[in-house]
Design a protein around this motif. Sequence first.
Motif, PDB file in Angstrom:
ATOM      1  N   ARG A  41       0.828  -1.210   0.000  1.00 52.80           N
ATOM      2  CA  ARG A  41       0.000   0.000   0.000  1.00 52.80           C
ATOM      3  C   ARG A  41       0.859   1.255   0.000  1.00 52.80           C
ATOM      4  NH1 ARG A  41      -2.988  -3.034   3.763  1.00 52.80           N
ATOM      5  NH2 ARG A  41      -1.958  -1.943   5.484  1.00 52.80           N
ATOM      6  N   GLU A  42       1.897   1.266   0.823  1.00 46.25           N
ATOM      7  CA  GLU A  42       2.727   2.467   0.957  1.00 46.25           C
ATOM      8  C   GLU A  42       3.486   2.771  -0.320  1.00 46.25           C
ATOM      9  OE1 GLU A  42       6.241   4.198   3.920  1.00 46.25           O
ATOM     10  OE2 GLU A  42       4.925   2.567   4.575  1.00 46.25           O
ATOM     11  N   LEU A  43       3.969   1.735  -1.001  1.00 50.00           N
ATOM     12  CA  LEU A  43       4.761   1.940  -2.212  1.00 50.00           C
ATOM     13  C   LEU A  43       3.892   2.055  -3.470  1.00 50.00           C
ATOM     14  CD1 LEU A  43       7.679  -0.592  -1.579  1.00 50.00           C
ATOM     15  CD2 LEU A  43       7.703   1.884  -1.236  1.00 50.00           C
ATOM     16  N   GLY A  44       2.612   1.685  -3.344  1.00 49.14           N
ATOM     17  CA  GLY A  44       1.730   1.733  -4.504  1.00 49.14           C
ATOM     18  C   GLY A  44       2.026   0.642  -5.510  1.00 49.14           C
ATOM     19  N   TYR A  45       2.483  -0.509  -5.022  1.00 52.41           N
ATOM     20  CA  TYR A  45       2.814  -1.618  -5.915  1.00 52.41           C
ATOM     21  C   TYR A  45       1.549  -2.246  -6.486  1.00 52.41           C
ATOM     22  CZ  TYR A  45       4.364  -6.281  -7.366  1.00 52.41           C
ATOM     23  OH  TYR A  45       4.603  -7.438  -8.074  1.00 52.41           O
TER      24      TYR A  45
END
Length: 336
Positions: A41-45
Amino acid sequence: MVKITDVARHAGVSPSTVSYALSGKRPISAQTRRRVEASIRELGYRPHAGARALASSRSNVLALVIPLRTGIHVPVVMQFAVSVVTSARRYDHDVLLLTQEEGEEGLRRVADTALCDALIVMDVQLDDPRLPLLRSLDRPSVMIGLPLEAAGLTCVDLDFKAAGELCVERLAGLGHRVVALVGSPPEVYVRRTAFAQRVVQGFTAAADRHRLVSSVHPCGATPAAARQVAERLLREQPALTGVVVHNEAALEPLLDAFEQLGLRVPADLSLTAICPDELAAALPVPVTSVDLPSAELGERAVDLLMAKLGGTEAPEVTLLAPRLTERASTAPRTVG
């Protein structure tokens, strides 16, 4: 672009652990899974289609079957396609577009592979030969169109019969007693395409109910064909004062032809149409019309399909009520 190795580094685990978290092929601890999910979620993978398929045993692809047969108005068909694609993306699905003459063999070819999870089928005929196969497939399908027998299927469409009736009701309410339907190209009727046949049913039923003089005229999708139909109408029905058009490609050429033949819209001839609102509103004489809600139909089809993929039972038939917008092309019949 964020890669799986970036997620692994951020979460402090190996790339294989991230892969297991995505695919579920091997058990990992709840704490590790939460850490991986937080990093995603944090990296937007965004996992590629292959990884999504591993996780869900699905391709995350919907097939949209639009046979581009003769007589089909491609710009309107593409509005449906855009709506389906846009709606599918909301569910993180891609769309495989099939535009050839995809009959039973074509559908079977797609269904026998892992190319797609489900199908949306357009250009539906009243006695569509694809129906038995669609009923027997091991994957969900939705038809944008309504055949004669909808049992065991999921169908969504504009209520075209009611749309034809609504156009006639408006003309009858304005006092018009002689009306004509300028319809789809002849080959569309030869194929018994469902939407075209249902408009004729509604037009004829409403005209008979109001005891109007009425006739139906298929029309090719060219200015020359529109001119021929306009000339025929004036020759065979000199008292004609009301026209319903169900042919997007012929709508503006018909307006031009009537003007060249000395008929003013709406002073001499009131005209209604079944077509996209944006087309009706942009004509030199804005046309009173029943909207063709391609965006809503595409969205409804995808919503129904995703519900079926999720195990939810869908209604066999969903018909959208027609909506008529009054514009400058209709007026009370002049008596005299």
